[in-house]
Each structure stands twice: as C-alpha cells, then as structure tokens.
Design a protein around this motif. Structure first.
Motif, PDB file in Angstrom:
ATOM      1  N   ASN A 263      23.020  54.128  48.338  1.00  0.00           N
ATOM      2  CA  ASN A 263      23.365  55.542  48.123  1.00  0.00           C
ATOM      3  C   ASN A 263      23.934  55.669  46.722  1.00  0.00           C
ATOM      4  O   ASN A 263      24.795  54.870  46.342  1.00  0.00           O
ATOM      5  CB  ASN A 263      24.459  56.014  49.094  1.00  0.00           C
ATOM      6  N   ILE A 264      23.475  56.661  45.994  1.00  0.00           N
ATOM      7  CA  ILE A 264      23.991  56.875  44.643  1.00  0.00           C
ATOM      8  C   ILE A 264      24.775  58.186  44.635  1.00  0.00           C
ATOM      9  O   ILE A 264      24.310  59.202  45.165  1.00  0.00           O
ATOM     10  CB  ILE A 264      22.844  56.952  43.604  1.00  0.00           C
ATOM     11  N   TYR A 265      25.948  58.170  44.046  1.00  0.00           N
ATOM     12  CA  TYR A 265      26.797  59.362  43.970  1.00  0.00           C
ATOM     13  C   TYR A 265      26.985  59.770  42.514  1.00  0.00           C
ATOM     14  O   TYR A 265      27.020  58.926  41.617  1.00  0.00           O
ATOM     15  CB  TYR A 265      28.167  59.078  44.586  1.00  0.00           C
ATOM     16  N   LYS A 266      27.154  61.082  42.323  1.00  0.00           N
ATOM     17  CA  LYS A 266      27.338  61.592  40.959  1.00  0.00           C
ATOM     18  C   LYS A 266      28.823  61.659  40.597  1.00  0.00           C
ATOM     19  O   LYS A 266      29.668  61.819  41.483  1.00  0.00           O
ATOM     20  CB  LYS A 266      26.729  62.991  40.859  1.00  0.00           C
ATOM     21  N   ASP A 267      29.104  61.579  39.302  1.00  0.00           N
ATOM     22  CA  ASP A 267      30.497  61.746  38.858  1.00  0.00           C
ATOM     23  C   ASP A 267      30.785  63.238  38.642  1.00  0.00           C
ATOM     24  O   ASP A 267      29.911  64.080  38.870  1.00  0.00           O
ATOM     25  CB  ASP A 267      30.769  60.904  37.594  1.00  0.00           C
ATOM     26  N   ILE A 268      31.992  63.558  38.166  1.00  0.00           N
ATOM     27  CA  ILE A 268      32.327  64.993  38.036  1.00  0.00           C
ATOM     28  C   ILE A 268      31.476  65.692  36.969  1.00  0.00           C
ATOM     29  O   ILE A 268      31.418  66.911  36.931  1.00  0.00           O
ATOM     30  CB  ILE A 268      33.828  65.239  37.727  1.00  0.00           C
ATOM     31  N   ASN A 269      30.822  64.915  36.137  1.00  0.00           N
ATOM     32  CA  ASN A 269      29.935  65.524  35.142  1.00  0.00           C
ATOM     33  C   ASN A 269      28.500  65.647  35.650  1.00  0.00           C
ATOM     34  O   ASN A 269      27.587  65.952  34.881  1.00  0.00           O
ATOM     35  CB  ASN A 269      29.948  64.697  33.848  1.00  0.00           C
ATOM     36  N   GLY A 270      28.309  65.368  36.941  1.00  0.00           N
ATOM     37  CA  GLY A 270      26.978  65.509  37.536  1.00  0.00           C
ATOM     38  C   GLY A 270      26.038  64.365  37.183  1.00  0.00           C
ATOM     39  O   GLY A 270      24.824  64.486  37.314  1.00  0.00           O
ATOM     40  N   ARG A 271      26.599  63.252  36.711  1.00  0.00           N
ATOM     41  CA  ARG A 271      25.741  62.112  36.338  1.00  0.00           C
ATOM     42  C   ARG A 271      25.781  61.030  37.415  1.00  0.00           C
ATOM     43  O   ARG A 271      26.857  60.766  37.961  1.00  0.00           O
ATOM     44  CB  ARG A 271      26.230  61.507  35.025  1.00  0.00           C
ATOM     45  N   ASP A 272      24.628  60.398  37.663  1.00  0.00           N
ATOM     46  CA  ASP A 272      24.565  59.320  38.660  1.00  0.00           C
ATOM     47  C   ASP A 272      25.475  58.196  38.183  1.00  0.00           C
ATOM     48  O   ASP A 272      25.276  57.655  37.100  1.00  0.00           O
ATOM     49  CB  ASP A 272      23.133  58.799  38.768  1.00  0.00           C
ATOM     50  N   ARG A 273      26.445  57.810  38.991  1.00  0.00           N
ATOM     51  CA  ARG A 273      27.473  56.943  38.437  1.00  0.00           C
ATOM     52  C   ARG A 273      27.964  55.861  39.393  1.00  0.00           C
ATOM     53  O   ARG A 273      28.413  54.805  38.982  1.00  0.00           O
ATOM     54  CB  ARG A 273      28.651  57.839  38.009  1.00  0.00           C
ATOM     55  N   ILE A 274      27.892  56.144  40.708  1.00  0.00           N
ATOM     56  CA  ILE A 274      28.435  55.163  41.656  1.00  0.00           C
ATOM     57  C   ILE A 274      27.359  54.810  42.675  1.00  0.00           C
ATOM     58  O   ILE A 274      26.674  55.691  43.199  1.00  0.00           O
ATOM     59  CB  ILE A 274      29.666  55.741  42.375  1.00  0.00           C
ATOM     60  N   ALA A 275      27.247  53.500  42.944  1.00  0.00           N
ATOM     61  CA  ALA A 275      26.267  53.064  43.942  1.00  0.00           C
ATOM     62  C   ALA A 275      26.993  52.380  45.089  1.00  0.00           C
ATOM     63  O   ALA A 275      27.916  51.594  44.868  1.00  0.00           O
ATOM     64  CB  ALA A 275      25.281  52.096  43.297  1.00  0.00           C
ATOM     65  N   LYS A 276      26.579  52.720  46.310  1.00  0.00           N
ATOM     66  CA  LYS A 276      27.103  52.028  47.497  1.00  0.00           C
ATOM     67  C   LYS A 276      25.920  51.314  48.138  1.00  0.00           C
ATOM     68  O   LYS A 276      24.887  51.946  48.388  1.00  0.00           O
ATOM     69  CB  LYS A 276      27.704  53.048  48.475  1.00  0.00           C
ATOM     70  N   LEU A 277      26.068  50.022  48.390  1.00  0.00           N
ATOM     71  CA  LEU A 277      24.934  49.240  48.893  1.00  0.00           C
ATOM     72  C   LEU A 277      25.300  48.471  50.148  1.00  0.00           C
ATOM     73  O   LEU A 277      26.390  47.899  50.241  1.00  0.00           O
ATOM     74  CB  LEU A 277      24.476  48.248  47.823  1.00  0.00           C
ATOM     75  N   LYS A 278      24.361  48.459  51.086  1.00  0.00           N
ATOM     76  CA  LYS A 278      24.582  47.712  52.326  1.00  0.00           C
ATOM     77  C   LYS A 278      23.329  46.892  52.593  1.00  0.00           C
ATOM     78  O   LYS A 278      22.214  47.435  52.611  1.00  0.00           O
ATOM     79  CB  LYS A 278      24.850  48.712  53.452  1.00  0.00           C
ATOM     80  N   ASN A 279      23.525  45.620  52.811  1.00  0.00           N
ATOM     81  CA  ASN A 279      22.365  44.766  53.076  1.00  0.00           C
ATOM     82  C   ASN A 279      21.759  45.119  54.430  1.00  0.00           C
ATOM     83  O   ASN A 279      22.473  45.310  55.410  1.00  0.00           O
ATOM     84  CB  ASN A 279      22.796  43.286  53.035  1.00  0.00           C
ATOM     85  N   LYS A 280      20.423  45.189  54.482  1.00  0.00           N
ATOM     86  CA  LYS A 280      19.759  45.642  55.724  1.00  0.00           C
ATOM     87  C   LYS A 280      19.835  44.602  56.831  1.00  0.00           C
ATOM     88  O   LYS A 280      19.798  44.922  57.998  1.00  0.00           O
ATOM     89  CB  LYS A 280      18.277  45.935  55.431  1.00  0.00           C
ATOM     90  N   ILE A 281      19.951  43.330  56.452  1.00  0.00           N
ATOM     91  CA  ILE A 281      19.957  42.272  57.465  1.00  0.00           C
ATOM     92  C   ILE A 281      21.383  41.905  57.847  1.00  0.00           C
ATOM     93  O   ILE A 281      21.715  41.698  59.007  1.00  0.00           O
ATOM     94  CB  ILE A 281      19.199  41.027  56.943  1.00  0.00           C
ATOM     95  N   ASN A 282      22.246  41.846  56.875  1.00  0.00           N
ATOM     96  CA  ASN A 282      23.629  41.368  57.051  1.00  0.00           C
ATOM     97  C   ASN A 282      24.417  42.249  58.030  1.00  0.00           C
ATOM     98  O   ASN A 282      24.480  43.434  57.911  1.00  0.00           O
ATOM     99  CB  ASN A 282      24.323  41.365  55.688  1.00  0.00           C
TER     100      ASN A 282
END
Ligand SMILES: C[S@@+](CC[C@H](N)C(=O)[O-])C[C@H]1O[C@@H](n2cnc3c(N)ncnc32)[C@H](O)[C@@H]1O
Length: 282
Positions: A263-282
């Motif tokens: 999942n990618i989230y934008k910062d307050i300036n509307g720019r893609d800035r944070i990624a949250k990742l979860k392994n599909k198998i783990n």
C-alpha cells in the motif's frame, strides 16, 4: 548594538542574498537561549560584543556557505523534540515525521503491544527514538542499525539525551541482525546518482552522501531489504518504507517480484511517500 538593530542588519544581509529572513530571529534567540515570548519584549536591550560577533559569524556562514540552520546550531527538531545533528547524519525531514506517524497509527489502530521493531538505516536515530517516545505506554522493543559508526555515535547520544533504551547495531543492511521483528521501518538512502546534479549545496555539502544516494536508480536498498526481509520478520510482520515521490511504480514492481502486498500513502503535499508492505506467504 541593540537587539533590534542586529536583527534589522541580519535581515537586510539575508534579504540582499535572497535568503529566508526568519533565520535571523531564530539564530539570535538560539544564541541568547531565549524562547519567543521572552525575546519579543527585549528588542531594545543591548547585546554583548561576544554575542554580536557570534551572531554575524553564523549569519555569514549561512550566506557564504549555504550552511543550513540545523548545522549552524547543531540540532534540529523532529516530532517537536530536539535531536543532535552533524555532517555524519541526515538532518530530519518532514516526510519522515509522516512515516513515523503511519507506524504509530498502525500500531494503535491494531492494538499491537509487546512487539519488536527494527529501524534499519537509523542515522540520527529519530525514527527509533520517536517510536519509543510516542508509544511509551506500550511495551515496544526497538533495535536500530546503521552501517556508519559516526551516525551510530550520534544516534546513541540522542537516545541518551531522550532517556530511551534502544539496542544499536552496526550493520550493512541485515548483515549483523539476528532477530525477528513485528515491524521493520526504514528510511534508506533512495536518491538516484543521476539526480545529484539537480541538488543544492545546502544538501550536498552537509548531508552525508552515504545517507542520500543509492545504486540501481535509487532502488538498491528497497530491493535488498525486500529480497531478505522474510528471514527477519515475524508471522504477519510488516515493513514500512519512506520512498522518493517518483518511486511508487518501481517499488510496486519490486514488491510483486518478492511476493509482498503493498500500500502506498501520500504525504501532506499529495506525493507518494510511504509504503506499507506485507509478505503474502509470511
Ligand atoms: C536517508 S538516511 C536516514 C536516516 C534516518 N533514519 C532519518 O530518517 O533521518 C539513510 C541512512 O542509511 C545509512 N546507510 C547507508 N548505507 C547503509 C547500509 N549499507 N546499511 C545500513 N545503513 C546504511 C546511512 O548511514 C544513513 O544514516
């Protein structure tokens, strides 16, 4: 010279060079060790020669060498807390506050407790220390690592100053890490070397290049971490990255290649800035 005269002179010097004038007030307050509410009532007071000399030395360093405020005074603020900075560490950036905010929000909204967090590429330690502070009512065990001994020295100093117990490890990415974590958070170097020529001297001369640049068009650390992180994550463990505003597609591609939902989230300036990742198998 009165305070108001020194300020007016400093502002005019800064203005002439197209520099931000607000730095004049901040630097004088810093040298006098005063807070704004006290400072404002004392504009007519005289300054000592020592303060005047120091003041114009700093103003000139800023003008002549483009030295950023954090390096003139040796500290910066992150989440309203003071952190020591030197040329061995990246000065805190606003985007990184948003990364920490996302991690805190995730932990709170999922009622997580008794968890272990790894802050990879910790630099000045701002992420690790702020997480401990913001989650002080919970049982959060934080490990922080960096390849740079100089950066770790600053990070340890900052942890001591904030009285936080963090385990620091010198490590080239995962090389010396022998544990599993519920959350791995990282703001690794992510600027492509090709971008260097567009960068200004206040960054290039004061932030360590080890903290800024990464091979593979800036993606080296994301690839290395994603290829190896399963060995260092608990079941359901998550990764949070700060990313460059133009790295969304490249990160998504890497995530899919390594079996991660992202999942990618934008910062307050509307720019893609944070990624949250979860392994599909783990
Ligand atoms: C962008 S800075 C981030 C610092 C801090 N976490 C922050 O957000 O301000 C990246 C950090 O990665 C560290 N670093 C560079 N190469 C590394 C490597 N191979 N392994 C671990 N850390 C590395 C640098 O020393 C630097 O402190």
């Amino acid at each position: 010279m009165r305070r108001e005269q020194a300020l007016a002179k400093a502002c005019s010097l800064l203005r002439e060079q197209g520099k931000e004038e607000s730095i004049a007030r901040f630097l004088l307050m810093y040298l006098l060790d005063e807070k704004p509410n006290k400072f404002i009532n004392k504009y007519k007071e005289d300054l000592t020669k020592e303060i005047i000399d120091k003041y114009f030395l700093l103003i000139n360093e800023h003008i002549k060498y483009n030295k950023p405020l954090s390096h003139l005074v040796g500290f910066d603020y992150f989440y309203d807390r003071k952190f020591k900075v030197t040329t061995a560490v990246l000065s805190p950036r606003m985007e990184t506050e948003e990364l920490v905010y996302k991690v805190v929000d995730y932990i709170r909204s999922n009622n997580l407790n008794n968890i272990k967090i790894l802050d990879l590429c910790t630099g000045s330690g701002i992420i690790a220390i702020t997480l401990k502070k913001e989650l002080s009512d919970l049982n959060i065990n934080v490990t922080a690592s960096d390849i740079s001994d100089e950066a770790l020295h600053i990070a340890k100093n900052n942890a001591l100053y904030h009285k936080e117990n963090i385990q620091f490890i010198r490590s080239n990415i995962f090389e010396n890490i022998y544990d599993n974590f519920d959350i791995i958070v990282s703001n690794p170097p992510y600027i492509s070397y090709d971008y260097k020529e567009n960068m200004t001297s206040d960054v290039l001369d004061y932030d360590p290049h080890l903290a800024l640049f990464a091979e593979e068009d800036g993606m080296y650390f994301y690839r290395e971490i994603l290829e190896n992180a399963v060995d260092y994550l608990t079941n359901n463990g998550l990764i949070f990255f700060e990313i460059g505003y133009d790295q969304k597609e490249k990160l998504e591609k890497l995530a899919h290649l390594n079996n991660y939902d992202v999942n990618i989230y934008k910062d307050i300036n509307g720019r893609d800035r944070i990624a949250k990742l979860k392994n599909k198998i783990n």
